[in-house]
Every structure is written in C-alpha cells, then in structure tokens.
Design an enzyme around this catalytic site. Structure first.
Site, PDB file in Angstrom:
ATOM      1  N   ASP A   1       0.857  -1.183   0.000  1.00 24.59           N
ATOM      2  CA  ASP A   1       0.000   0.000   0.000  1.00 24.59           C
ATOM      3  C   ASP A   1       0.894   1.233   0.000  1.00 24.59           C
ATOM      4  OD1 ASP A   1      -2.326   1.461  -0.001  1.00 24.59           O
ATOM      5  OD2 ASP A   1      -2.619   1.354   2.164  1.00 24.59           O
TER       6      ASP A   1
ATOM      7  N   HIS B   1      -3.500  13.803   1.139  1.00 22.30           N
ATOM      8  CA  HIS B   1      -3.665  12.891   2.274  1.00 22.30           C
ATOM      9  C   HIS B   1      -2.430  12.924   3.173  1.00 22.30           C
ATOM     10  CE1 HIS B   1      -4.615   9.288   4.582  1.00 22.30           C
ATOM     11  NE2 HIS B   1      -3.509   8.705   4.166  1.00 22.30           N
TER      12      HIS B   1
ATOM     13  N   GLU C   1     -10.473   3.743   4.143  1.00 22.81           N
ATOM     14  CA  GLU C   1      -9.584   4.545   3.287  1.00 22.81           C
ATOM     15  C   GLU C   1      -9.979   4.288   1.843  1.00 22.81           C
ATOM     16  OE1 GLU C   1      -5.452   3.774   4.289  1.00 22.81           O
ATOM     17  OE2 GLU C   1      -5.532   5.320   5.858  1.00 22.81           O
TER      18      GLU C   1
ATOM     19  N   GLU D   1      -9.283   4.070  -1.849  1.00 22.58           N
ATOM     20  CA  GLU D   1      -8.061   3.866  -2.630  1.00 22.58           C
ATOM     21  C   GLU D   1      -8.390   3.167  -3.954  1.00 22.58           C
ATOM     22  OE1 GLU D   1      -4.746   2.245  -0.513  1.00 22.58           O
ATOM     23  OE2 GLU D   1      -5.391   3.083   1.422  1.00 22.58           O
TER      24      GLU D   1
ATOM     25  N   ASP E   1      -8.999   0.256   2.404  1.00 25.86           N
ATOM     26  CA  ASP E   1      -7.984  -0.166   3.376  1.00 25.86           C
ATOM     27  C   ASP E   1      -8.474   0.205   4.777  1.00 25.86           C
ATOM     28  OD1 ASP E   1      -5.569  -0.901   4.552  1.00 25.86           O
ATOM     29  OD2 ASP E   1      -4.620   1.020   4.117  1.00 25.86           O
TER      30      ASP E   1
ATOM     31  N   ARG F   1      -7.499   3.564  13.737  1.00 27.71           N
ATOM     32  CA  ARG F   1      -6.601   4.715  13.939  1.00 27.71           C
ATOM     33  C   ARG F   1      -5.947   4.734  15.315  1.00 27.71           C
ATOM     34  NH1 ARG F   1      -5.610   5.736   8.803  1.00 27.71           N
ATOM     35  NH2 ARG F   1      -7.460   6.430   7.653  1.00 27.71           N
TER      36      ARG F   1
ATOM     37  N   GLN G   1      -3.225   2.240  15.133  1.00 24.15           N
ATOM     38  CA  GLN G   1      -2.194   2.724  14.198  1.00 24.15           C
ATOM     39  C   GLN G   1      -1.316   3.814  14.814  1.00 24.15           C
ATOM     40  OE1 GLN G   1      -3.892   4.505  10.681  1.00 24.15           O
ATOM     41  NE2 GLN G   1      -1.913   5.016   9.783  1.00 24.15           N
TER      42      GLN G   1
ATOM     43  N   LYS H   1      -3.832  -2.109  10.388  1.00 18.31           N
ATOM     44  CA  LYS H   1      -4.122  -2.128   8.949  1.00 18.31           C
ATOM     45  C   LYS H   1      -4.372  -3.525   8.388  1.00 18.31           C
ATOM     46  CE  LYS H   1      -3.176   2.204   7.583  1.00 18.31           C
ATOM     47  NZ  LYS H   1      -4.022   2.961   6.659  1.00 18.31           N
TER      48      LYS H   1
ATOM     49  N   THR I   1      -8.910  -5.744   4.280  1.00 23.66           N
ATOM     50  CA  THR I   1      -8.810  -4.790   3.174  1.00 23.66           C
ATOM     51  C   THR I   1      -9.756  -5.305   2.098  1.00 23.66           C
ATOM     52  OG1 THR I   1      -6.482  -4.309   3.662  1.00 23.66           O
ATOM     53  CG2 THR I   1      -7.278  -3.730   1.463  1.00 23.66           C
TER      54      THR I   1
ATOM     55  N   GLU J   1      -9.299  12.261   8.307  1.00 26.36           N
ATOM     56  CA  GLU J   1      -9.069  13.588   7.737  1.00 26.36           C
ATOM     57  C   GLU J   1     -10.332  14.429   7.792  1.00 26.36           C
ATOM     58  OE1 GLU J   1      -7.020  13.753   3.838  1.00 26.36           O
ATOM     59  OE2 GLU J   1      -6.900  11.597   4.102  1.00 26.36           O
TER      60      GLU J   1
HETATM   61 MN    MN Z   1      -4.045   2.801   3.012  1.00 21.91          MN
END
Ligand code: MN
Length: 465
Positions: free
Chosen positions: A167, A174, A239, A241, A273, A277, A280, A293, A297, A414
């Site tokens: 990834d 971002h 996420e 992506e 993904d 948080r 993480q 993570k 996915t 975000e």
């Molecule tokens: Mn990602």
C-alpha cells in the site's frame, strides 16, 4: 493505443449494458471470478463469519468458481463460450486461445501471468461477440442462454489469489493532512517528494466486496490517554483507494524500468484499506503500519483492465514549481504524458438507523486518481529498483485518495480531523469514526467526452461488533 473496442458509439445486444449509467458497457469488459449462487441462498452473515475462511474459499473455488467477464447485468462464462466456439474466428487466435486456457482457473493469476497481450486479444474477441453488429455476435447470440449468467444468480469471489500486497501513500493531500494530525510541526516528511512511500500489507486479509468487517481488537491509545488499553478499536476508519494488479513478473535482481512498467499493470479495482486509527497511531513508529491495517482490506470484484482505461489516461499530475523533479529512474516521457488515470471515486455511508428506516446511503466524499503525486508506473519502477521480484496478481494500492477540499477527504480521520469535527449526516446522526452496523460503499468510474463512461463497480462492507 485506442482500438475498435473503445469506440464510444458501440452498443451491445445485451440491453442492460446500454443503460446510460451502466458500469459495464461493451467498452469495459472487466474480468472477475464468480460461482452460481447455491439454490438455498447465500450463507448468512453469521455462517460466513464463523466459517474457516481458507477452507471455505478453497472448497468453493475448486468446485465451482469460474472466470467471467461482466457485461451489463450479465456475466460471460469464458470457458463455456470458448468451448462453444464463440471465439474461433477472432483475430490473433493464438493469443485468444492462450488467454482462454488461462481462464480455465479459479483465479485471474494465470491470465495475469501472461502479461497484457493475451487479455487484450480476448477483449477484442469479446467486443466482436457482444456488440450489436459485431462480426461474431450471431454466433454468441445463438448460445446466449448457455454463456451468460445473470449477476443476480451469481456470487462474486475474490478475483485474484494475492501473493503480496503493498500500500502506497501517493496522495500528497492525504499525506499532508494526516501528517498535520499526527505531527503538527512536521506534516510532510522530507522524503515524500523523492520516494514513493509505501508499506508491505498482509494479503491474507484481503477480502472481496460484501464481506463483513469485524471491528478489530487492539492496543489502543488515544492522544490523551496516559497508557494503552486493550479492546475493540474506538476509531475504526475506511480509506478510499485504487489498486492495480501486476501482470507478468520480473526476475529477482532485475528492476522493471519505468518505460516498461505499464506493460506490467493488468488492471484496477477499488480498494478500502480499513484502518484502526487508535491502534495505528500508537504502533506506527518506528516501523510503520502493522495491526491497525491488516485485519481487513476490501476490493471490488471486477478487475477493469488498463486496456479498457486507455481513453482515460491523463498526464502525470503537475508538481508545484519548487518541488524537486523525479529522479531519472522515476521519470519517462510516456509517464509524463499519460501516466495518470482519470478515475472519479465516491464514498457513501449507510448507518444501521438509515437501513432500518429504509433510507439509502449518503455520499460523504469523492476523489480523483488524476491528482495522485505518484503514478502506478513510478510505484512499480521504485518497488523493483532494488531487484524486488513482483509476481502475477500482486496488488499495489494507491494509498488514501484525498483532494484539497473537505468533501474530497478519503477517510474519516481527515474529514473529522481525528474526531474533532464530527460529520453530521442528513438524519441528524454524527460520526467521528465508524460505528457497528455502518456500511461503507465505494464506487468509481471514468468518463470523457467522446467515449463511453465505464465503471469499476462497487466495493462495500459493513462493520460488525
Ligand atoms: Mn491505506
């Protein structure tokens, strides 16, 4: 190179492929893996969660999984079509036969192992069978009831047996925004504009759209906690992506130069993904993402080929005037001219309350892959510069795709500034992060005047406690 398959005026004898907003018109023809749905109906959510994943997948795939191509609301069973002689008069017959043999499998890996040319030849053959006045359309229509499976009667499976998954972090918006939340004084690290940053993900946790996502346990430590605690993540996020699958391979020790990188990109899927948080932010230094993570996915089931996307290639995103130029191994005239991909992506959220009151999901953000700071060719050239071998079906994801504005932020971290500015939904509910029962659906499409719009389908998943 554009060819007969990209003609925007083509229509199909399969009516659903001609609907204005259809994801799978005859100009798309994405590959996937499916099985006919069991007559008793799909397994319940609980059964699917409790089944040992590896065993149930292997059993189902070996027994019934088949490679198909999406057209409207139907799936072409490639092996049946080939056996009935539908592709016998196609141009480049040797390449088409090579592709068809590779499609007698329960994954797309054998097809991806052949590089792009056989799949491209099969795409031309399919177009000639499926378009309304195609030279091989009469032959296909004669056996339509044997080669077509309605999507409503099929279960879409993970299309690729992903060996390795990387990834990246290719959206500078971002990287800057997340950096400002985790490191207010030092948002964009000094390597960002030189190195396509990435981390090695965990392919065993890649699941197909529709698979429920269990809220992960972890060591959580919020910014104001004095010590970590163990329990279900309190800041579960998605996420947005885009992912690409590798075609062909490179021998260990042999880099793929940027000029050859496009030949090693088979096609794209939508990637979610999922990220914890709190886990993480506590674990990521110094070695990068780990358990925050690799619990799930999700990917969309249909792989849209780079050949279908040729009309939607755009110049590599322009860098700001004072940014460094890419180093020579990351630069190439072709990549500058057409290394970008103009795909629009959208995220919708449907909460349990919305579901119980019959409301549809609401769109909460959108993004565009045209703005990515690094192209997939640059990522592949960088990933192999040290001789790292790529194998067919390896997955590269872009990293969260965000734009400059609040409605173009590709994750809740975000959008809500780590929960400080909760998202307010039309029914009055608010979200800092995902709650149990929330369903996140991502969609994506490409459009350009003079060409037919094509879609990537959908990538969805619901959170369970
Ligand atoms: Mn990602």
């Amino acid at each position: 190179m554009l060819d007969e398959t990209h003609d925007g005026t083509l229509t199909s004898w399969i009516g659903s492929a001609n609907a204005p907003e259809a994801d799978f018109p005859v100009q798309n023809l994405p590959f996937g893996v499916f099985r006919r749905r069991a007559p008793s109906g799909a397994a319940s959510l609980v059964q699917r969660l409790e089944a040992p994943r590896y065993d149930s997948d292997a059993a189902s795939r070996m027994g019934e999984a088949r490679v198909g191509v999406a057209i409207g609301d139907q799936i072409v069973d490639l092996s049946v079509a080939a056996a009935l002689g539908v592709f016998d008069d196609a141009p480049d017959g040797d390449l088409v036969r090579e592709a068809v043999v590779a499609c007698e499998a329960w994954t797309l890996n054998p097809l991806m192992a052949l590089g792009r040319a056989p799949a491209r030849a099969l795409r031309v053959a399919l177009s000639r069978c499926l378009r309304i006045d195609g030279p091989d359309a009469p032959r296909a229509r004669d056996v339509a009831d044997r080669i077509l499976v309605p999507m409503a009667q099929a279960e879409l499976l993970l299309p690729v047996d992903v060996g390795d998954y990387t990834d990246f972090y290719a959206s500078i918006h971002h990287a800057t925004l997340v950096g400002s939340l985790f490191r207010p004084d030092n948002p964009l690290l000094p390597n960002y504009k030189w190195v396509p940053i990435g981390y090695h993900g965990r392919s065993s946790s890649i699941v197909v759209s529709g698979t429920p996502v269990r809220r992960p346990m972890g060591q959580r430590k919020g910014p104001d906690d004095s010590a970590p605690s163990v329990g279900p993540s309190r800041s579960l996020d998605y996420e947005l992506e885009l992912g690409v699958f590798v075609a062909g391979e490179n021998a260990m020790g042999t880099p793929i130069p940027i000029g050859e990188a496009d030949a090693h990109v088979f096609g794209v899927v939508i990637v979610n993904d999922w990220s914890a948080r709190d886990v993480q932010s506590w674990e990521y230094q110094p070695l990068g993402p780990f358990l925050g993570k690799n619990f799930a996915t999700s990917i969309s089931p249909w792989v849209v080929t780079m050949d279908a996307l040729i009309p939607f290639r755009v110049p590599r995103a322009a860098r700001a005037g004072d940014d460094p130029a890419p180093l020579a191994y990351l630069d190439d005239a072709q990549d500058r001219a057409a290394g970008g991909l103009d795909i629009t992506l959208e995220v919708s959220l449907r909460t349990a309350a919305m579901r119980s009151s019959g409301e549809e999901g609401v769109v909460i953000s959108h993004g565009s892959s045209a703005e990515l700071y690094w192209t997939f060719a640059q990522m592949l050239a960088h990933h192999t510069m040290n001789g790292c071998p790529m194998r067919p079906g390896d997955l590269f994801a872009s990293g969260t795709i965000s734009g400059a504005t609040r409605d173009a932020r590709g994750c809740l971290l975000e959008m809500t500034r780590r929960g400080a500015e909760p998202l307010v939904l039309p029914n009055g509910e608010t979200r800092k992060f995902l709650e149990d029962g929330d369903e996140v659906v991502m969609t994506a499409w490409a459009e350009r005047p003079g060409f037919q719009r094509i879609g990537l389908g959908r990538c969805g998943g619901a959170i369970v406690a």
